[in-house]
Design a protein around this motif. Structure first.
Motif, PDB file in Angstrom:
ATOM      1  N   ILE A   1      88.596  34.068  27.254  1.00  0.00           N
ATOM      2  CA  ILE A   1      87.793  34.757  26.249  1.00  0.00           C
ATOM      3  C   ILE A   1      86.461  34.018  26.183  1.00  0.00           C
ATOM      4  N   VAL A   2      85.393  34.740  26.500  1.00  0.00           N
ATOM      5  CA  VAL A   2      84.075  34.124  26.549  1.00  0.00           C
ATOM      6  C   VAL A   2      83.495  33.990  25.142  1.00  0.00           C
ATOM      7  N   SER A   3      83.554  35.062  24.352  1.00  0.00           N
ATOM      8  CA  SER A   3      83.050  34.986  22.983  1.00  0.00           C
ATOM      9  C   SER A   3      83.605  36.151  22.174  1.00  0.00           C
ATOM     10  N   PRO A   4      83.920  35.899  20.905  1.00  0.00           N
ATOM     11  CA  PRO A   4      84.326  37.031  20.064  1.00  0.00           C
ATOM     12  C   PRO A   4      83.096  37.865  19.746  1.00  0.00           C
ATOM     13  N   ASN A   5      83.252  39.131  19.664  1.00  0.00           N
ATOM     14  CA  ASN A   5      82.162  40.042  19.372  1.00  0.00           C
ATOM     15  C   ASN A   5      82.536  40.769  18.092  1.00  0.00           C
ATOM     16  N   VAL A   6      82.267  40.154  16.947  1.00  0.00           N
ATOM     17  CA  VAL A   6      82.640  40.737  15.670  1.00  0.00           C
ATOM     18  C   VAL A   6      81.801  41.983  15.447  1.00  0.00           C
ATOM     19  N   GLN A   7      82.454  43.091  15.145  1.00  0.00           N
ATOM     20  CA  GLN A   7      81.766  44.359  14.995  1.00  0.00           C
ATOM     21  C   GLN A   7      81.967  44.906  13.599  1.00  0.00           C
ATOM     22  N   THR A   8      81.205  45.934  13.252  1.00  0.00           N
ATOM     23  CA  THR A   8      81.292  46.526  11.924  1.00  0.00           C
ATOM     24  C   THR A   8      82.456  47.499  11.796  1.00  0.00           C
ATOM     25  N   MET A   9      83.015  47.940  12.934  1.00  0.00           N
ATOM     26  CA  MET A   9      84.153  48.832  12.854  1.00  0.00           C
ATOM     27  C   MET A   9      85.400  48.022  12.481  1.00  0.00           C
ATOM     28  N   PRO A  10      86.510  48.684  12.203  1.00  0.00           N
ATOM     29  CA  PRO A  10      87.687  47.945  11.733  1.00  0.00           C
ATOM     30  C   PRO A  10      88.356  47.076  12.802  1.00  0.00           C
ATOM     31  N   GLN A  11      87.828  47.054  14.016  1.00  0.00           N
ATOM     32  CA  GLN A  11      88.400  46.236  15.078  1.00  0.00           C
ATOM     33  C   GLN A  11      87.446  45.115  15.459  1.00  0.00           C
ATOM     34  N   THR A  12      88.014  44.058  16.011  1.00  0.00           N
ATOM     35  CA  THR A  12      87.212  42.963  16.545  1.00  0.00           C
ATOM     36  C   THR A  12      87.285  43.048  18.060  1.00  0.00           C
ATOM     37  N   GLY A  13      86.144  42.958  18.711  1.00  0.00           N
ATOM     38  CA  GLY A  13      86.094  43.007  20.170  1.00  0.00           C
ATOM     39  C   GLY A  13      85.979  41.612  20.755  1.00  0.00           C
ATOM     40  N   TYR A  14      86.576  41.416  21.907  1.00  0.00           N
ATOM     41  CA  TYR A  14      86.503  40.150  22.631  1.00  0.00           C
ATOM     42  C   TYR A  14      86.137  40.457  24.077  1.00  0.00           C
ATOM     43  N   PHE A  15      85.392  39.554  24.682  1.00  0.00           N
ATOM     44  CA  PHE A  15      85.058  39.712  26.083  1.00  0.00           C
ATOM     45  C   PHE A  15      85.933  38.765  26.887  1.00  0.00           C
ATOM     46  N   LEU A  16      86.770  39.346  27.766  1.00  0.00           N
ATOM     47  CA  LEU A  16      87.695  38.588  28.603  1.00  0.00           C
ATOM     48  C   LEU A  16      87.146  38.585  30.023  1.00  0.00           C
ATOM     49  N   GLN A  17      87.128  37.405  30.647  1.00  0.00           N
ATOM     50  CA  GLN A  17      86.541  37.293  31.986  1.00  0.00           C
ATOM     51  C   GLN A  17      87.455  36.469  32.886  1.00  0.00           C
ATOM     52  N   ASP A  18      87.607  36.924  34.150  1.00  0.00           N
ATOM     53  CA  ASP A  18      88.272  36.100  35.167  1.00  0.00           C
ATOM     54  C   ASP A  18      87.277  35.914  36.306  1.00  0.00           C
ATOM     55  N   GLY A  19      87.708  35.435  37.427  1.00  0.00           N
ATOM     56  CA  GLY A  19      86.798  35.178  38.539  1.00  0.00           C
ATOM     57  C   GLY A  19      86.306  36.431  39.236  1.00  0.00           C
ATOM     58  N   THR A  20      86.820  37.634  38.859  1.00  0.00           N
ATOM     59  CA  THR A  20      86.452  38.862  39.562  1.00  0.00           C
ATOM     60  C   THR A  20      85.609  39.818  38.737  1.00  0.00           C
ATOM     61  N   ALA A  21      85.768  39.785  37.418  1.00  0.00           N
ATOM     62  CA  ALA A  21      85.046  40.740  36.558  1.00  0.00           C
ATOM     63  C   ALA A  21      85.283  40.369  35.094  1.00  0.00           C
ATOM     64  N   GLY A  22      84.773  41.183  34.234  1.00  0.00           N
ATOM     65  CA  GLY A  22      84.980  41.014  32.804  1.00  0.00           C
ATOM     66  C   GLY A  22      85.316  42.350  32.152  1.00  0.00           C
TER      67      GLY A  22
END
Length: 181
Positions: free
Chosen positions: A155-176
């Protein structure tokens, strides 16, 4: 019922009534089927089946067998007195990717002589994020849309959003990929 005694009076009589019960064991499995869903190949997941003797005599489970070696059960025998329960652990250990089914058979001393609980599970594997997002025909629709896939990454960074969900950016060596919780 007539009571005889040594009293000078005649025997006493008491009228009784009731319903008879069948003096035999019963078998009830809870749940009556198990679904392990997705389990990683090489790993194992365990769930339980509770057996209840809902009869009025001892239930003897003489053998518990699985029709598929990927599913194992312990214990493999038991004695349950009337209205007693016993938990049986069922483990699913997939050795290959794909769906597996089994019948867990309980050999016992009921009139049916055996009872069956059906189990299922899906062997899964970890894929790269690039493979999970793949669109081989370039139509803008991922090839694995609506498939359940396992990916691993950081998990590179949490992306707190205004909608009722929290987004996270997940990355491996091939993509995100952005995931939501």
């Amino acid at each position: 019922v007539i009571f005889y005694h040594d009293s000078p009076a005649v025997g006493d009589t008491v009228k009784v009534s009731g319903n008879g019960i069948t003096h035999e064991p019963g078998f009830m499995a809870i749940p009556d089927s198990l679904d392990f869903h997705n389990v990683l190949v090489g790993k194992s997941m365990t769930d339980t089946i509770t057996v209840k003797n809902d009869g009025y005599d001892s239930l003897f489970i003489t053998a518990v067998t699985s029709s598929n070696a990927r599913f194992t059960v312990t214990p493999t025998s038991a004695r349950l007195d009337s209205m007693a329960t016993k938990k049986f652990a069922v483990a699913f250990s997939p050795s290959a990717v794909g769906v597996a089914y089994a019948a867990i058979a309980f050999a016992n001393n009921t009139a049916e002589a055996h009872d069956t609980v059906w189990v299922t599970g899906n062997g899964s594997t970890v894929v790269s994020i690039a493979d999970a997002r793949k669109d081989a025909n370039a139509d803008g629709i991922p090839d694995h849309l609506n498939d359940t896939m396992f990916v691993a990454g950081v998990i590179v960074s949490p992306n707190v959003q205004t909608m009722p969900q929290t987004g996270y950016f997940l990355q491996d060596g091939t993509a995100g990929i952005e995931i939501f919780s």
